[in-house]
Structures are given as structure tokens and as C-alpha cells.
Design an enzyme around this catalytic site. Structure first.
Site, PDB file in Angstrom:
ATOM      1  N   HIS A   1       0.761  -1.125  -0.298  1.00  0.00           N
ATOM      2  CA  HIS A   1      -0.224  -0.276  -0.143  1.00  0.00           C
ATOM      3  C   HIS A   1       0.870   1.195  -0.126  1.00  0.00           C
ATOM      4  O   HIS A   1       2.183   1.214   0.145  1.00  0.00           O
ATOM      5  CB  HIS A   1      -1.097  -0.241   0.981  1.00  0.00           C
ATOM      6  CG  HIS A   1      -1.965  -1.055   1.177  1.00  0.00           C
ATOM      7  ND1 HIS A   1      -1.893  -2.404   1.153  1.00  0.00           N
ATOM      8  CD2 HIS A   1      -3.529  -0.614   0.979  1.00  0.00           C
ATOM      9  CE1 HIS A   1      -3.198  -2.972   1.233  1.00  0.00           C
ATOM     10  NE2 HIS A   1      -4.195  -1.579   0.915  1.00  0.00           N
TER      11      HIS A   1
ATOM     12  N   LYS B   1      -0.559   4.828   4.381  1.00  0.00           N
ATOM     13  CA  LYS B   1      -1.173   3.769   5.704  1.00  0.00           C
ATOM     14  C   LYS B   1      -0.910   3.763   6.788  1.00  0.00           C
ATOM     15  O   LYS B   1       0.391   3.692   7.186  1.00  0.00           O
ATOM     16  CB  LYS B   1      -1.353   2.347   3.678  1.00  0.00           C
ATOM     17  CG  LYS B   1      -2.466   1.190   5.138  1.00  0.00           C
ATOM     18  CD  LYS B   1      -3.042   0.340   4.338  1.00  0.00           C
ATOM     19  CE  LYS B   1      -3.999  -0.339   4.753  1.00  0.00           C
ATOM     20  NZ  LYS B   1      -5.491   0.143   5.195  1.00  0.00           N
TER      21      LYS B   1
HETATM   22  N1  LIG Z   1     -12.654  -1.319   2.819  1.00  0.00           N
HETATM   23  C1  LIG Z   1     -12.193  -0.540   1.825  1.00  0.00           C
HETATM   24  O1  LIG Z   1     -12.328  -1.097   0.881  1.00  0.00           O
HETATM   25  C2  LIG Z   1     -10.992   0.458   2.125  1.00  0.00           C
HETATM   26  C3  LIG Z   1     -10.524   0.562   3.282  1.00  0.00           C
HETATM   27  N2  LIG Z   1     -10.112   1.859   3.622  1.00  0.00           N
HETATM   28  C4  LIG Z   1     -10.015   2.023   4.888  1.00  0.00           C
HETATM   29  O2  LIG Z   1     -10.388   3.832   4.866  1.00  0.00           O
HETATM   30  C5  LIG Z   1      -9.275   4.113   5.839  1.00  0.00           C
HETATM   31  C6  LIG Z   1      -9.961   5.826   5.707  1.00  0.00           C
HETATM   32  O3  LIG Z   1      -8.530   5.650   4.213  1.00  0.00           O
HETATM   33  P1  LIG Z   1      -7.975   6.784   3.819  1.00  0.00           P
HETATM   34  O4  LIG Z   1      -9.085   7.614   2.520  1.00  0.00           O
HETATM   35  O5  LIG Z   1      -7.208   5.976   2.840  1.00  0.00           O
HETATM   36  O6  LIG Z   1      -7.521   7.139   4.785  1.00  0.00           O
HETATM   37  P2  LIG Z   1      -7.555   9.227   4.766  1.00  0.00           P
HETATM   38  O7  LIG Z   1      -6.397   9.484   5.758  1.00  0.00           O
HETATM   39  O8  LIG Z   1      -7.439   9.466   3.434  1.00  0.00           O
HETATM   40  O9  LIG Z   1      -9.002   9.607   5.401  1.00  0.00           O
HETATM   41  C7  LIG Z   1      -9.567   9.458   6.432  1.00  0.00           C
HETATM   42  C8  LIG Z   1     -10.312  10.710   7.283  1.00  0.00           C
HETATM   43  O10 LIG Z   1     -10.945  10.725   8.024  1.00  0.00           O
HETATM   44  C9  LIG Z   1     -11.614  11.281   8.825  1.00  0.00           C
HETATM   45  N3  LIG Z   1     -11.312  11.217  10.335  1.00  0.00           N
HETATM   46  C10 LIG Z   1      -9.754  10.208  10.639  1.00  0.00           C
HETATM   47  N4  LIG Z   1     -10.312  10.176  12.373  1.00  0.00           N
HETATM   48  C11 LIG Z   1     -11.240  11.044  12.597  1.00  0.00           C
HETATM   49  C12 LIG Z   1     -12.030  11.475  13.279  1.00  0.00           C
HETATM   50  N5  LIG Z   1     -11.700  10.699  15.159  1.00  0.00           N
HETATM   51  N6  LIG Z   1     -13.812  12.194  13.603  1.00  0.00           N
HETATM   52  C13 LIG Z   1     -13.986  12.587  12.329  1.00  0.00           C
HETATM   53  N7  LIG Z   1     -13.470  12.402  11.182  1.00  0.00           N
HETATM   54  C14 LIG Z   1     -11.829  11.613  11.508  1.00  0.00           C
HETATM   55  C15 LIG Z   1      -9.696  12.248   8.126  1.00  0.00           C
HETATM   56  O11 LIG Z   1     -10.342  13.226   8.893  1.00  0.00           O
HETATM   57  P3  LIG Z   1      -8.666  14.289   9.355  1.00  0.00           P
HETATM   58  O12 LIG Z   1      -7.915  14.271   7.854  1.00  0.00           O
HETATM   59  O13 LIG Z   1      -9.237  15.889   9.803  1.00  0.00           O
HETATM   60  O14 LIG Z   1      -8.111  13.241  10.878  1.00  0.00           O
HETATM   61  C16 LIG Z   1     -10.180  12.060   6.309  1.00  0.00           C
HETATM   62  O15 LIG Z   1     -10.845  13.455   6.522  1.00  0.00           O
HETATM   63  C17 LIG Z   1      -8.819   3.625   6.329  1.00  0.00           C
HETATM   64  O16 LIG Z   1      -8.802   2.393   7.798  1.00  0.00           O
HETATM   65  C18 LIG Z   1      -8.184   2.329   4.629  1.00  0.00           C
HETATM   66  O17 LIG Z   1      -7.341   1.634   4.929  1.00  0.00           O
HETATM   67  C19 LIG Z   1      -9.855   2.027   1.784  1.00  0.00           C
HETATM   68  C20 LIG Z   1      -9.537   1.456   1.066  1.00  0.00           C
HETATM   69  C21 LIG Z   1     -10.820   0.951   0.820  1.00  0.00           C
HETATM   70  O1  LIG Z   2      -5.590   2.004   3.620  1.00  0.00           O
HETATM   71  C1  LIG Z   2      -5.976   1.691   2.003  1.00  0.00           C
HETATM   72  O2  LIG Z   2      -5.498   2.786   1.209  1.00  0.00           O
HETATM   73  C2  LIG Z   2      -6.830   0.363   1.811  1.00  0.00           C
HETATM   74  N1  LIG Z   2      -7.160  -0.592   2.855  1.00  0.00           N
HETATM   75  C3  LIG Z   2      -8.159  -1.275   2.693  1.00  0.00           C
HETATM   76  C4  LIG Z   2      -6.973  -2.028   3.232  1.00  0.00           C
HETATM   77  O3  LIG Z   2      -6.818  -2.381   4.638  1.00  0.00           O
HETATM   78  O4  LIG Z   2      -7.049  -3.927   3.243  1.00  0.00           O
HETATM   79  C5  LIG Z   2      -8.180  -1.619   1.441  1.00  0.00           C
HETATM   80  C6  LIG Z   2      -7.095  -1.698   0.479  1.00  0.00           C
HETATM   81  O5  LIG Z   2      -6.306  -2.119  -0.078  1.00  0.00           O
HETATM   82  C7  LIG Z   2      -6.931   0.016   0.348  1.00  0.00           C
END
Ligand SMILES: NC(=O)C1=CN([C@@H]2O[C@H](COP(=O)(O)OP(=O)(O)OC[C@H]3O[C@@H](n4cnc5c(N)ncnc54)[C@H](OP(=O)(O)O)[C@@H]3O)[C@@H](O)[C@H]2O)C=CC1
Ligand SMILES: O=C(O)C1=N[C@H](C(=O)O)C[C@H](O)C1
Length: 269
Positions: A158, A162
Site C-alpha cells: 500500500h 497507510k
Molecule cells: N474497505 C475498503 O474497501 C477500503 C478501506 N479503506 C480504509 O478506509 C480508511 C480511510 O482511508 P483513507 O481515505 O486512505 O484515509 P484518509 O486519512 O485519507 O482519510 C480518513 C478521513 O477520516 C477522517 N477522520 C479520521 N478520524 C476521524 C475522527 N475521529 N472524526 C472524524 N473524522 C475522522 C479524516 O479526517 P482528518 O484528516 O481530520 O483526520 C479523513 O478525512 C482506512 O482505514 C483504510 O484502510 C481504504 C480503502 C478501501
Molecule cells: O488504506 C488503504 O488504502 C486500503 N485499505 C484497505 C485495506 O486495509 O485492506 C483496502 C485497500 O487495500 C486500500
């Protein structure tokens, strides 16, 4: 009165948040009705489309999740474990379908979702893409067909932002391999090899996490035996695959009985 579900995106400024805002706004099956960020975030009070650098979408970013959820039928939440637990309670209060993509939750945090799931539908998966959920099924099948002469290793890669490892997807694949083999993952998981580790433990399922650059998400399940290897691989090149899966889950959850579901349920795999 429209029957098109209204959807709120939490963590709207995040990598996935922005992808989800655009995916819902572009859909003719759902309406974007809210975008949430935490108090003090620079986007609060701004139109989310403009904050993303594009055209206005007519949705103002709020730091009041309950007010936003009360106007919606679903919440799509890719944030962080502590935030997701708070949003689960609020989504249940508003009787919204809660789609959780957040990874890195501890077993205790996952267990803490149970009260919310008595009142609302929760769809949670470490990966919302069709391809990975198919790979999970394939992994289970292959593991069931092979004996412990085949060493199983899950390798994931990743981007350098991450924060959790192994990835949620890697854990799904490890669980699938363990289930196929008829063992409990926590008895066979091997996550930390460093130094003089001794020879590989027969039956172990190993995990390896690469972090670098802008890699969207890559997962290999390696089955290695003397003389031959099988590699099952998924490569995501665009976060849109996760957002499309999450929107599908939010629509699928409408009218379902309260409880906890995953993407295997949504996709009927
Ligand atoms: N299941 C799936 O298919 C996938 C899952 N993911 C998961 O999604 C999550 C987010 O990934 P990603 O978008 O890359 O991360 P980012 O860090 O880009 O985004 C996270 C967002 O959540 C907000 N956030 C975090 N903590 C809080 C809080 N306590 N209250 C309110 N808002 C909050 C952040 O705000 P701030 O910037 O203010 O902290 C930010 O806007 C991860 O856990 C990732 O592993 C990602 C891709 C695919
Ligand atoms: O954090 C990410 O970017 C992603 N998170 C998910 C994971 O933890 O598997 C899904 C995807 O691989 C992207």
C-alpha cells in the site's frame, strides 16, 4: 417524496472520502445529502464539491454527524476506528444503513459494534471491491484443497500514508485461508519475522506489509510447496473500485433486517 436513498459521507476530505463523494454525486441510484468532517476542519461550512476543487454539489460540509444522518438513509464511513465506533451509535440512532470500510479495528472495537447492529444494518468489509471478495472465495477453496505441505503467506502493498498493518484485506485473506484449512487464524498467524526466527512453523500463515509511494492496494496469497507455487493476486489501480462497492452495499442494505453483514452478502458470492 423520492425513494432514491440519501447518503452521507464521513471523513469527506480523505482519499476515500473524496472518491465516495464523487461516486455518490455521479450516481442516479443515490443522492448525496451530507458530508461530515471533524470540528475545526477547514472544509466545515464549505460546499463539498468546491472544497474538492470542483463544481459545487449543493452539500455543505458539517461537523454535526447526527443532524446529517437524520436526513439520510445510509452513511458510508471510511475513516478511523474510534470515529467509526462513534458513527455506528449515531447511525443506529438515525436508523441509517452504516457501510464501514474502516480498517485497523481491534477485536474489541469490532465487538463494540454489536449494540448498534441491533437497531440498524451494518455492512463492514476490509475491502469493498468485487475482485478482492472473489479472491477471498478462491483463497478459501485453494486452502481447502491443499495440505500443510503448502506454506501460506499473504503479502500486501500500500501507499506510504497507510497507518494499519496488516491491511484489512490481508486479514480477510488470512481468515479465508485459515477457514479453508479448518484452523483458527489466531493459532497460526505469523506476523513478525525478524532476526534468528528459526525455521518456518508448519501450518503457519505469514503476513508481510510493504508501504511505499502511491500504491493503491495489492495483495498476493502465496501457496508454496517443494517444487511448485501457486500465487493468487489482486491489484487495485483505482480507489473507485472500493467506492463503487460501498455504494452498492448502501443500496443493498435498504430494507434489510438490522444486523451485521459483509460484501459476500452484498455480492451474493
Ligand atoms: N474497505 C475498503 O474497501 C477500503 C478501506 N479503506 C480504509 O478506509 C480508511 C480511510 O482511508 P483513507 O481515505 O486512505 O484515509 P484518509 O486519512 O485519507 O482519510 C480518513 C478521513 O477520516 C477522517 N477522520 C479520521 N478520524 C476521524 C475522527 N475521529 N472524526 C472524524 N473524522 C475522522 C479524516 O479526517 P482528518 O484528516 O481530520 O483526520 C479523513 O478525512 C482506512 O482505514 C483504510 O484502510 C481504504 C480503502 C478501501
Ligand atoms: O488504506 C488503504 O488504502 C486500503 N485499505 C484497505 C485495506 O486495509 O485492506 C483496502 C485497500 O487495500 C486500500
Amino acid at each position: 417524496m423520492t425513494h432514491i436513498p440519501g447518503i452521507v459521507i464521513t471523513g469527506a476530505s480523505g482519499r476515500m472520502g473524496q472518491m465516495l463523494v464523487q461516486t455518490v454525486a455521479d450516481s442516479d441510484k443515490a443522492r448525496l445529502v451530507g458530508a461530515v468532517e471533524r470540528s475545526g476542519h477547514a472544509w466545515v461550512g464549505r460546499d463539498v464539491g468546491e472544497a474538492m476543487g470542483g463544481q459545487p454539489l449543493g452539500v455543505t460540509v458539517t461537523d454535526d454527524p447526527l443532524e446529517a444522518f437524520a436526513r439520510a438513509q445510509a452513511v458510508i464511513d471510511f475513516t478511523a476506528p474510534a470515529a467509526t465506533l462513534e458513527f455506528a451509535a449515531l447511525a443506529a440512532q438515525a436508523r441509517c444503513v452504516h457501510v464501514i470500510g474502516t480498517t485497523g479495528m481491534t477485536p474489541e472495537q469490532i465487538a463494540a459494534l454489536e449494540p448498534a447492529s441491533r437497531h440498524a444494518v451494518i455492512v463492514r468489509a476490509g475491502n469493498m471491491s468485487l475482485g478482492v471478495n472473489l479472491l477471498v472465495q478462491l483463497t478459501k477453496k485453494v486452502a481447502a484443497a491443499l495440505d500443510e505441505d503448502f506454506d501460506i503467506e499473504v503479502i500486501e502493498a500500500h501507499h506510504h500514508h497507510k497507518v494499519d498493518a496488516p491491511s484489512g484485506t490481508a486479514l480477510m485473506l488470512g481468515e479465508a485461508a485459515a477457514e479453508g484449512r479448518g484452523v483458527d487464524l489466531k493459532d497460526v498467524s505469523d506476523r513478525a519475522r525478524d532476526g534468528i526466527t528459526g525455521a518456518r512453523r508448519r501450518g503457519a500463515i505469514g503476513f508481510h506489509a510493504i508501504r511505499g509511494g502511491d500504491i493503491v492496494g495489492e495483495h498476493d496469497v502465496l501457496f508454496a510447496a517443494p517444487g511448485e507455487r501457486i500465487v493468487l493476486r489482486h491489484i487495485a489501480t483505482d480507489r473507485a473500485v472500493f467506492a463503487r462497492g460501498a455504494l452498492k452495499a448502501a443500496l443493498w442494505g435498504q430494507g434489510k433486517a438490522p444486523g451485521q453483514y459483509d460484501m459476500v452478502d452484498v455480492l451474493g458470492l
